[in-house]
Enzyme design. Structure first.
Site, PDB file in Angstrom:
ATOM      1  CG  ASP A  51      -1.987  -1.062   1.172  1.00  0.00           C
ATOM      2  OD1 ASP A  51      -2.340  -1.486   0.050  1.00  0.00           O
ATOM      3  OD2 ASP A  51      -2.475  -1.473   2.246  1.00  0.00           O
ATOM      4  CE1 TYR A 109       4.258  -6.468   3.648  1.00  0.00           C
ATOM      5  CE2 TYR A 109       3.643  -8.789   3.543  1.00  0.00           C
ATOM      6  CZ  TYR A 109       3.699  -7.529   2.968  1.00  0.00           C
ATOM      7  OH  TYR A 109       3.194  -7.338   1.703  1.00  0.00           O
TER       8      TYR A 109
END
Length: 245
Positions: A51, A109
């Site tokens: 994003d 992540y």
């Protein structure tokens, strides 16, 4: 011939990885650079989407090109041509059916938090100063392994066939004024990591119990989960493939 490009980028100045109308993206920037240097229209396909504002310490994308070329020389040219917030590490020649998105077996992540004001980390880590029970947050991590459906942490109206993900590791680490969350899975849903972190912050504040956490997951309802933490603390750190070492 098909090639994988391995790179990193700081997402601050980009509206995410994916090409967007009237917005700067990492994918579009790489497409233009490769097309100019290879003198051919190149359209890369990434291992996933990050994003707006999210960073990547390791990202892969694939592209096709009809002939061979000096891969090390192209890496050097790309790094000279690209802006300073995108760095190319290596270009890998792969088999023609290799796919950057579908062949990835594991993605990792990290979410970075600093607990005291830091002028040098303001853009790269989220400042959060309230005391947190990291022991409870790590207990919540263990609960994630009991489930595969994580619709409750997915961005609403996501266009996906399944909300199932196989989480392989998840844990919190604290060192002085830094707090780091690491999570690995075969795949992730849109906004999933940021929603998990936001929910676990509420657990660390003792606003949400571990039993509540189970109920949130089982609800499959995004509105039941916690807030989505800011994008600038999130990093895609590693992607693994069976044929790339």
């Amino acid at each position: 011939m098909r090639y994988f490009i391995e790179l990193a980028y700081k997402g601050t100045n980009y509206h995410g990885w994916q090409i967007q109308p009237d917005a700067k993206s990492v994918q579009e920037t790489l497409n233009k650079a490769l097309s100019i240097l290879l003198k051919s229209e190149i359209d890369i396909l990434g291992a996933g989407r990050t994003d707006a504002g999210v960073h990547a310490k390791q990202m892969f994308a694939h592209f096709d090109f009809d002939s061979d070329f000096d891969k090390e020389k192209l890496v050097h040219k790309l790094n000279s041509f690209l802006p300073k917030d995108i760095a190319v590490f290596k270009i890998h020649a792969v088999h023609p059916e290799a796919h950057a998105r579908f062949d990835a077996t594991k993605r990792t992540y990290e979410y970075q938090i600093h607990t005291k004001k830091n002028a040098f980390e303001a853009d790269d880590s989220w400042q959060y100063g309230l005391p947190l029970r990291t022991d409870l947050m790590n207990d919540a991590c263990k609960i994630l392994f009991e489930y595969t459906d994580f619709e409750c942490f997915s961005k609403t109206n996501s266009d996906v066939n399944t909300f199932n993900c196989s989480i392989q590791e998840a844990f919190w680490q604290q060192s002085e004024d830094k707090l780091l969350f690491t999570i690995s899975a075969d795949r992730f849903l849109r906004n999933m990591v940021r929603a998990i972190v936001g929910t676990m912050i509420n657990i660390g504040l003792e606003k949400v119990s571990l039993d509540d956490f189970r109920k949130i997951i089982e609800s499959k309802d995004r509105s039941q989960a916690g807030f989505s933490v800011p994008a600038h603390g999130l990093y895609l750190t590693k992607i693994e493939y069976p044929y790339i070492k």
